[in-house]
Design a protein around this motif. Structure first.
Motif, PDB file in Angstrom:
ATOM      1  N   LEU A   1       0.246 -65.623  34.523  1.00 27.67           N
ATOM      2  CA  LEU A   1       0.028 -66.628  33.486  1.00 27.67           C
ATOM      3  C   LEU A   1       0.888 -67.859  33.764  1.00 27.67           C
ATOM      4  O   LEU A   1       0.426 -68.995  33.669  1.00 27.67           O
ATOM      5  CB  LEU A   1       0.400 -66.031  32.130  1.00 27.67           C
ATOM      6  CG  LEU A   1      -0.103 -66.779  30.919  1.00 27.67           C
ATOM      7  CD1 LEU A   1      -1.604 -66.563  30.787  1.00 27.67           C
ATOM      8  CD2 LEU A   1       0.613 -66.296  29.672  1.00 27.67           C
TER       9      LEU A   1
ATOM     10  N   ILE B   1       4.917 -54.435  27.764  1.00 26.31           N
ATOM     11  CA  ILE B   1       4.108 -55.381  28.523  1.00 26.31           C
ATOM     12  C   ILE B   1       4.631 -55.509  29.953  1.00 26.31           C
ATOM     13  O   ILE B   1       3.873 -55.427  30.914  1.00 26.31           O
ATOM     14  CB  ILE B   1       4.090 -56.746  27.808  1.00 26.31           C
ATOM     15  CG1 ILE B   1       3.281 -56.607  26.507  1.00 26.31           C
ATOM     16  CG2 ILE B   1       3.487 -57.816  28.691  1.00 26.31           C
ATOM     17  CD1 ILE B   1       3.460 -57.750  25.554  1.00 26.31           C
ATOM     18  N   THR B   2       5.946 -55.657  30.109  1.00 24.19           N
ATOM     19  CA  THR B   2       6.465 -55.874  31.461  1.00 24.19           C
ATOM     20  C   THR B   2       6.402 -54.607  32.320  1.00 24.19           C
ATOM     21  O   THR B   2       6.327 -54.702  33.534  1.00 24.19           O
ATOM     22  CB  THR B   2       7.914 -56.382  31.431  1.00 24.19           C
ATOM     23  OG1 THR B   2       8.664 -55.537  30.577  1.00 24.19           O
ATOM     24  CG2 THR B   2       7.992 -57.803  30.929  1.00 24.19           C
TER      25      THR B   2
ATOM     26  N   SER C   1       2.319 -54.413  33.205  1.00 23.31           N
ATOM     27  CA  SER C   1       1.482 -55.544  33.560  1.00 23.31           C
ATOM     28  C   SER C   1       2.326 -56.629  34.213  1.00 23.31           C
ATOM     29  O   SER C   1       3.466 -56.885  33.808  1.00 23.31           O
ATOM     30  CB  SER C   1       0.826 -56.086  32.291  1.00 23.31           C
ATOM     31  OG  SER C   1       0.301 -57.359  32.528  1.00 23.31           O
ATOM     32  N   THR C   2       1.769 -57.267  35.232  1.00 24.73           N
ATOM     33  CA  THR C   2       2.430 -58.434  35.802  1.00 24.73           C
ATOM     34  C   THR C   2       1.675 -59.691  35.381  1.00 24.73           C
ATOM     35  O   THR C   2       1.861 -60.758  35.942  1.00 24.73           O
ATOM     36  CB  THR C   2       2.476 -58.358  37.342  1.00 24.73           C
ATOM     37  OG1 THR C   2       1.167 -58.025  37.807  1.00 24.73           O
ATOM     38  CG2 THR C   2       3.461 -57.323  37.827  1.00 24.73           C
ATOM     39  N   MET C   3       0.842 -59.524  34.357  1.00 26.13           N
ATOM     40  CA  MET C   3       0.042 -60.637  33.850  1.00 26.13           C
ATOM     41  C   MET C   3       0.888 -61.853  33.457  1.00 26.13           C
ATOM     42  O   MET C   3       0.515 -62.971  33.808  1.00 26.13           O
ATOM     43  CB  MET C   3      -0.761 -60.132  32.645  1.00 26.13           C
ATOM     44  CG  MET C   3      -1.802 -61.100  32.184  1.00 26.13           C
ATOM     45  SD  MET C   3      -3.027 -61.380  33.459  1.00 26.13           S
ATOM     46  CE  MET C   3      -4.092 -62.497  32.607  1.00 26.13           C
ATOM     47  N   PRO C   4       2.024 -61.674  32.750  1.00 25.40           N
ATOM     48  CA  PRO C   4       2.809 -62.866  32.381  1.00 25.40           C
ATOM     49  C   PRO C   4       3.221 -63.699  33.592  1.00 25.40           C
ATOM     50  O   PRO C   4       3.273 -64.928  33.517  1.00 25.40           O
ATOM     51  CB  PRO C   4       4.033 -62.274  31.681  1.00 25.40           C
ATOM     52  CG  PRO C   4       3.546 -60.995  31.112  1.00 25.40           C
ATOM     53  CD  PRO C   4       2.565 -60.462  32.113  1.00 25.40           C
TER      54      PRO C   4
ATOM     55  N   ARG D   1      -5.416 -55.936  26.477  1.00 28.59           N
ATOM     56  CA  ARG D   1      -5.838 -57.091  27.253  1.00 28.59           C
ATOM     57  C   ARG D   1      -5.076 -57.171  28.583  1.00 28.59           C
ATOM     58  O   ARG D   1      -5.626 -57.486  29.623  1.00 28.59           O
ATOM     59  CB  ARG D   1      -5.549 -58.363  26.465  1.00 28.59           C
ATOM     60  CG  ARG D   1      -6.629 -58.729  25.504  1.00 28.59           C
ATOM     61  CD  ARG D   1      -7.823 -59.194  26.293  1.00 28.59           C
ATOM     62  NE  ARG D   1      -8.973 -59.469  25.457  1.00 28.59           N
ATOM     63  CZ  ARG D   1      -9.201 -60.654  24.921  1.00 28.59           C
ATOM     64  NH1 ARG D   1      -8.367 -61.639  25.097  1.00 28.59           N
ATOM     65  NH2 ARG D   1     -10.279 -60.842  24.213  1.00 28.59           N
ATOM     66  N   LEU D   2      -3.756 -56.946  28.489  1.00 31.73           N
ATOM     67  CA  LEU D   2      -2.881 -57.256  29.611  1.00 31.73           C
ATOM     68  C   LEU D   2      -2.812 -56.170  30.665  1.00 31.73           C
ATOM     69  O   LEU D   2      -2.644 -56.449  31.840  1.00 31.73           O
ATOM     70  CB  LEU D   2      -1.459 -57.513  29.105  1.00 31.73           C
ATOM     71  CG  LEU D   2      -1.247 -58.806  28.330  1.00 31.73           C
ATOM     72  CD1 LEU D   2       0.205 -58.936  27.938  1.00 31.73           C
ATOM     73  CD2 LEU D   2      -1.663 -60.002  29.164  1.00 31.73           C
ATOM     74  N   SER D   3      -2.902 -54.915  30.237  1.00 34.30           N
ATOM     75  CA  SER D   3      -2.535 -53.889  31.196  1.00 34.30           C
ATOM     76  C   SER D   3      -3.737 -53.124  31.700  1.00 34.30           C
ATOM     77  O   SER D   3      -4.757 -52.998  31.023  1.00 34.30           O
ATOM     78  CB  SER D   3      -1.508 -52.939  30.564  1.00 34.30           C
ATOM     79  OG  SER D   3      -2.069 -51.687  30.359  1.00 34.30           O
TER      80      SER D   3
ATOM     81  N   LEU E   1      -2.947 -56.751  22.412  1.00 31.56           N
ATOM     82  CA  LEU E   1      -2.375 -57.491  23.537  1.00 31.56           C
ATOM     83  C   LEU E   1      -2.213 -56.564  24.744  1.00 31.56           C
ATOM     84  O   LEU E   1      -2.563 -56.905  25.873  1.00 31.56           O
ATOM     85  CB  LEU E   1      -1.012 -58.059  23.117  1.00 31.56           C
ATOM     86  CG  LEU E   1      -0.358 -59.019  24.094  1.00 31.56           C
ATOM     87  CD1 LEU E   1      -1.178 -60.296  24.156  1.00 31.56           C
ATOM     88  CD2 LEU E   1       1.066 -59.348  23.672  1.00 31.56           C
TER      89      LEU E   1
END
Ligand code: UDP
Ligand code: MG
Length: 327
Positions: free
Chosen positions: A239, A229-230, A233-236, A154-156, A151
């Motif tokens: 999303l 994750i946070t 990445s600012t992906m969430p 993928r995200l970062s 994950l």
């Protein structure tokens, strides 16, 4: 080979929290490895507010071996912060050749250190030790860990090497770079990856804990994953936007379809079920998006407060007694 004075030492930073059971064996095995090295070595135990006799033991070890240094934090700050305190102290020590980060519980075998040094001498600034196998860890733990790394990748934008813990060697240059990253929410694996520079990998088998119990439980691992994750990445957030766009498009299409049905066929549709489903779905989505935003806002709040990362209560040997928190 990196430029190096003859007196430059290899530092080994060991965060410890209630590790009195394994510490003697760890020190014995580490000493055996360090004695065989062709460069001087120093060990820095960072006591992360242990409630057992770990610090007293470190003091006893320091009396027997002048290479042993120590820092005692004022309370339990968590491994990532304990590690930061240790790395800060080494970053402002003199004549540092390189620095190794290792766990006290013997899950990271000290015997791998010479290999790390060999790769560093070939020119790598960061040599990370990647586990070939994880012994003594449950299938679920391994599965969740594998999912997390996938994950993250993928995200970062910063690639965090998979199955790699904090066990690694940093050159003096990498150490200085890391000391410049002062964020309060510290996801060390990500920070290590962020600084870049030539990197190398060494494979090893991760042993089960020698004694004591893991300080991690699933609640803690979940927070750790959210942190990772946070922080990277600012992906969430994006999303959440996309889910919003998608549901709007679907709602519009469905609305158009109903209008068409009424005008073309003149059917009035009873719509309790679809109404409830739509309301609940949208309500859920809104709360989820709010929660995601909340995670980021909360982190911003913690950064803005500008508190020091840690406080030091006591020290052993020649390490800096106060944190070099410039903020
Ligand atoms: N540790 C620490 N502070 C904490 C928790 C752990 O300094 O709040 C240290 C611990 O003493 C050990 C290392 O971090 O040296 C790894 O901890 P643990 O073995 O519990 O984690 P795991 O190997 O299960 O990931
Ligand atoms: Mg462990």
């Amino acid at each position: 080979m990196p430029e190096q004075h003859r007196t430059d030492a290899l530092w080994v930073v060991v965060p410890m929290y209630n590790e009195v059971e394994v510490l003697p064996e760890f020190q014995a095995r580490l000493t055996r490895v360090l004695d065989a090295l062709d460069l001087p070595a120093r060990v820095l135990y960072v006591d992360d507010g242990s409630r057992d006799a770990s610090w007293a033991l470190a003091q006893a070890l320091a009396q027997r071996d002048p290479r042993v240094h120590g820092l005692k934090l004022s309370r339990n700050f968590g491994k990532e912060t304990a590690l930061t305190a240790g790395l800060d102290a080494v970053a402002c020590a003199e004549n540092v050749a390189a620095c190794v980060v290792i766990d006290a519980d013997l899950q990271d075998p000290p015997e791998v250190i010479p290999e790390l040094i060999a790769r560093w001498r070939e020119g790598a600034d960061m040599v990370y030790a990647t586990r070939r196998r994880r012994l003594g860890e449950s299938g679920i733990k391994r599965l969740t860990a594998a999912l997390f790394y996938r994950l993250m990748r993928r995200l970062s934008a910063t690639a965090v090497p998979q199955d790699t813990g904090d066990f690694r060697l940093l050159s003096a240059r990498a150490l200085r770079a890391l000391a410049g990253l002062r964020e309060r929410q510290r996801f060390m694996k990500g920070l290590f990856a962020w600084i870049g520079y030539p990197q190398a990998q060494v494979l090893y088998d991760r042993a089960p804990r020698a004694a004591g119990t893991s300080k991690w439980n699933y609640g803690r691992l979940w927070r750790f994953a959210v942190e990772g994750i946070t922080s990277f990445s600012t992906m969430p957030l994006r999303l959440a936007t996309w889910v919003g766009v998608l549901t709007s498009v679907l709602a519009f299409a469905y609305g158009a379809w109903i209008v068409l049905k009424v005008f073309v066929w003149g059917i009035s549709v009873p719509g309790y079920a679809s109404l409830i489903v739509a309301i609940l779905f949208l309500g859920g989505m809104q709360l989820l998006a709010l929660g995601i935003i909340g995670e980021y806002v909360g982190r911003t709040y913690l950064e803005v407060k500008q508190r020091p990362l840690y406080l030091i209560e006591d020290s052993l040997g020649t390490v800096a007694p106060q944190p070099v928190d410039t903020a």
